[in-house]
Design an enzyme around this catalytic site. Structure first.
Site, PDB file in Angstrom:
ATOM      1  N   SER A  45       7.229   6.889   9.077  1.00 20.95           N
ATOM      2  CA  SER A  45       5.968   7.263   9.728  1.00 20.95           C
ATOM      3  C   SER A  45       5.963   6.774  11.164  1.00 20.95           C
ATOM      4  O   SER A  45       5.573   7.499  12.082  1.00 20.95           O
ATOM      5  CB  SER A  45       4.787   6.651   8.978  1.00 20.95           C
ATOM      6  OG  SER A  45       4.820   7.002   7.623  1.00 20.95           O
ATOM      7  N   LYS A 164       8.263   1.252  -0.920  1.00 20.54           N
ATOM      8  CA  LYS A 164       7.457   0.696   0.163  1.00 20.54           C
ATOM      9  C   LYS A 164       6.002   1.050  -0.087  1.00 20.54           C
ATOM     10  O   LYS A 164       5.661   2.232  -0.199  1.00 20.54           O
ATOM     11  CB  LYS A 164       7.907   1.273   1.515  1.00 20.54           C
ATOM     12  CG  LYS A 164       7.059   0.779   2.688  1.00 20.54           C
ATOM     13  CD  LYS A 164       7.459   1.403   4.030  1.00 20.54           C
ATOM     14  CE  LYS A 164       6.584   0.837   5.149  1.00 20.54           C
ATOM     15  NZ  LYS A 164       6.799   1.531   6.448  1.00 20.54           N
ATOM     16  N   SER A 166       2.488   0.829   1.648  1.00 21.79           N
ATOM     17  CA  SER A 166       1.895   0.555   2.955  1.00 21.79           C
ATOM     18  C   SER A 166       0.402   0.285   2.913  1.00 21.79           C
ATOM     19  O   SER A 166      -0.213   0.064   3.954  1.00 21.79           O
ATOM     20  CB  SER A 166       2.173   1.715   3.920  1.00 21.79           C
ATOM     21  OG  SER A 166       3.495   1.639   4.390  1.00 21.79           O
ATOM     22  N   GLY A 189       4.393  -2.796   3.312  1.00 22.47           N
ATOM     23  CA  GLY A 189       4.415  -1.965   4.506  1.00 22.47           C
ATOM     24  C   GLY A 189       3.333  -2.334   5.502  1.00 22.47           C
ATOM     25  O   GLY A 189       3.208  -1.701   6.543  1.00 22.47           O
TER      26      GLY A 189
END
Lengths: 296, 296, 296, 296
Positions: A45, A164, A166, A189
């Protein structure tokens, strides 16, 4: 593959003509290699992956792979909305040398993105992937939530090795750790809750602020692992204000501005993202000044 | 270009090997041409655009354009996350014969998707587009909201001619109408509130249920325009249960199932979307049975 | 009892010592009686009911009842969190002359406030109430939603005659109308969507802005009833900016400020509410200046 | 006053005629005194305070105070929607022997409940209170959020000594700790994140599950304080499923059912709350069976 410690999800440099700039990327990576980072994620991202087309993605992966040595993890973000496009991107990343892929949940058709859909999607990707797969949940951006129940199922796939998460919800990280086998790697994350995430069982973090203040992030990890909780908590507390600025407040444009301030030269974000306003640069400069690892 | 009445945002047929199927698309379009629809949108949300790559997009546009005659509006969805990719898709759509493009807001970097960002993005797209541009707000899927303030600014661009608002919030539609010049066309994107949206000034609708029950949708429009509000309201009420099923409940997979039930042969949705379960097919069959226009 | 047209949910005047001021209340009511209002609600949300104890509630009801003549509806808000307290308040209101009671949903224990809980609660209140009961849903304040399914069940109770829906979701109002018998009265509680609410079947409105601009509100109602939709829509549009200010923007403190500006003398809100700041008074003055019914 | 460790927010027993039952309350309290609890909160959210009128509140406080010895903290919930009612309830609680009061944020007029409003409200209450005041934020029930910025201001008031934060957001607890002086006591209100809350600086917890499994809760506290983080984390993990059942899943009715199962005899919840269904009792029995401290 055993991930732990702090990995950096690096931004993708774009030049003033809105082109991906692999020269700047190589130079920045060479600098990051000097920091206490156990690995790198490109085209996550933070790498503005959703703004990069497939041809540029290939160039970026190839360029980065040439710089990152074998003793650092080299992970590529390959999540797409369709299963078939995700598989294609995953295979290309593997060909170009990715050690693993980080696959963000699809998220457009929100009501249909049930646990069943996620299990089908990730199983198909993991079946087809030549390299290990990391799940990736980022509810604040995707609007969907990959729940522990689906992760439990997916964790039994031999080619899905970790995740992960986030979200800043420490309870969800605790649930993910509790719901998966010991060798399934849960990575935080969100830097603002890195220390409590480690407390409840995360093995490390993929943290945007680690691009800027790798030492501070790594220290939270090392202190916690050493059982020095008071110091870890204190170090975490110092990390919070900058992490907020680089996350919810200014996002990727803020990270790029901060990196440019400390000498990384990562260019500008890609439209519709825009550079942060001048006032934000001042706020970032002040926040950065509090970190010893950053030369005045 | 003057849009009014009911347009159908048609789905993209995929075959059992997960390939876009332009043969089925042409056949279905030929049938839709017999319905009281003033135009068509290909590669909108309903067209699973986010699951279709650029090569397939071109094939789909070309195939559809060949079938749709000049006296029906032919609109192509070209929204992408990056401004440059949106412009590229827009130019290709125009080359392939689109009368206008429908450009969904980018939505991944939510905190950065401010009114300023939307204005910059759409202005750049409209500057570069050879054909008129329609704004497209679909908060339930994108998680961002294109607010009336930004639309007011954008409505003054000579190449931005209207907007599809897919939220069911009638107050926001009223605000959009109030905040834009009389010749700026606000189109409803939610069939469940089509009648009240027309009451507050929408000039028509781009409605997924219109792919299945075009007559019923067109009747709501005609009755309202004729000032026969009681009847319009009654007709609207009959539309609501099916619209719910084809929208929030079953989404695109539900629409495809319904179309297959009534003889359109549009195949299956693309993974990670999956066909609706058998029970849902029954529910849809019952809901469809209440419409006269559908042969038993 | 047949409710229609526009009712005013009047505020409760408090003096500078934070006491309910029935003298001011009588005077203000005398002025409201000159307006085209079909009835009044005392101790609704706008009446700061949650800030008023039971003794003061009795005084307020008695004082208001003495002023309101028999040919106007006189409705009292009696919703409490517990069923037994709601019943006690309802009986007292009836003793003091309420024509009907308006019973806001309890809302503190949100996860437990299911349709079943609401049905039990309202059935118990309606069983015990000497006067007709109106349901009252105000999700923005209570955080719970009284859904059409529950309302359908409750509408069959002989002592439950209607409902005030304060959400701006026109689709939910349409659903409530569709889900209840023809003689069940659905009243809009949001002025910003009064006209579309009437379009989909609301019989009238209980609207805070009607305390200030009764004529404008009544005109929307009369024009819609007369089938003059274009004019109704135009009148509605003029009502929106002020309705926003008196609703989401400044709330009850804004309404009190506006009323004080136009000569009603309703005092100040009760802490923790505070009078609006001076700047807001200016904004309100400007918004009010656009209404002819308000003397310059 | 120094709060630490685990306090129990006890439920209020009601009998089958919907009356507060102080006899049962005394008996239950006598049993709780045998557990490793450092104090008790009566008439908190768990005590169904919003369903209890002022007369009953007095009876409950008096009865409980007689049973709780001086070496345990005795805290009374006195939050009301209006500032003046909160002050009245606070003074009465102090007269009846409360060591401190726990004052939930008002929450009905959500848009007006700004940090300024909270600061005014709590300062007025603390000025008037004969005993120390604890702030109390429970966003899931009130729909408003008492932010660290407001708490920083309020923490400087000499009569405001701490806060219960019932949100599960560990980052917000960390912020509250960071934003207040060292002697300001932040108490966790959510058992599911008790351990990470302690990690980031909470001094203890006011935890509904502590009414049932006080040993398990106290062990999380003691292990964390002793630096035995691995064991604390393990103990925390065992606490999570029951905490979910007694919190979001079944709420106060679930807590009462669980207590009745293990011999506390706390009666039924007050309408509109209802006892949990039989199936939930089975689920609770299974969850309780996993705790050693509960006799089979």
């Amino acid at each position: 593959m055993h991930l732990s410690g702090v990995l950096a999800p690096i931004p993708t440099p774009f030049d003033e003509h809105d082109r991906a700039d692999t020269t700047r990327l190589r130079r920045a990576l060479a600098k990051w290699l000097e920091r206490p980072l156990t690995g790198f994620v490109v085209l996550g991202s933070t790498g503005e992956a959703v703004l990069v087309d497939d041809l540029d993605a290939d160039r970026i992966i190839v360029a980065a792979r040439e710089v990152v040595p074998a003793d650092r993890h080299f992970i590529v973000g390959t999540g797409r909305e369709s299963t078939q496009a995700t598989i294609r991107a995953t295979k290309r990343a593997a060909e170009h040398g990715a050690d693993a892929v980080l696959v963000r949940t699809p998220g457009f058709f929100k009501p249909q993105m049930t646990s069943d859909a996620f299990v089908r999607h990730y199983a198909a990707v993991a079946d087809a992937s030549p390299v290990p797969v990391l799940l990736y949940n980022f509810t604040a951006m995707t609007g969907v939530n990959l729940l522990p129940a689906a992760v439990t199922t997916l964790a039994s796939h031999p080619n899905i090795v970790g995740m992960k998460e986030s979200g800043g919800d420490v309870a969800q990280i605790a649930d993910l750790v509790a719901a998966t086998p010991d060798d399934f790697m849960v990575l935080a994350g969100t830097a603002t809750t890195f220390y409590p995430a480690l407390c409840v069982g995360a093995v490390g973090g993929i943290l945007a602020p680690a691009c800027v203040v790798a030492d501070a992030c790594a220290r939270v990890f090392e202190l916690t692992r050493a059982g020095r909780h008071e110091e870890a908590q204190r170090q975490q507390r110092e990390l919070v204000p900058l992490s907020r600025l680089l996350g919810p407040t200014y996002g990727v444009p803020g990270l790029k501005a901060a990196l440019n301030l400390v000498g990384y030269d990562v260019g500008v974000p890609r439209p519709p993202l825009a550079p942060v306003p001048e006032a934000a640069v001042g706020v970032l400069r002040d926040a950065l000044a509090r970190f010893e690892e950053i030369p005045a």
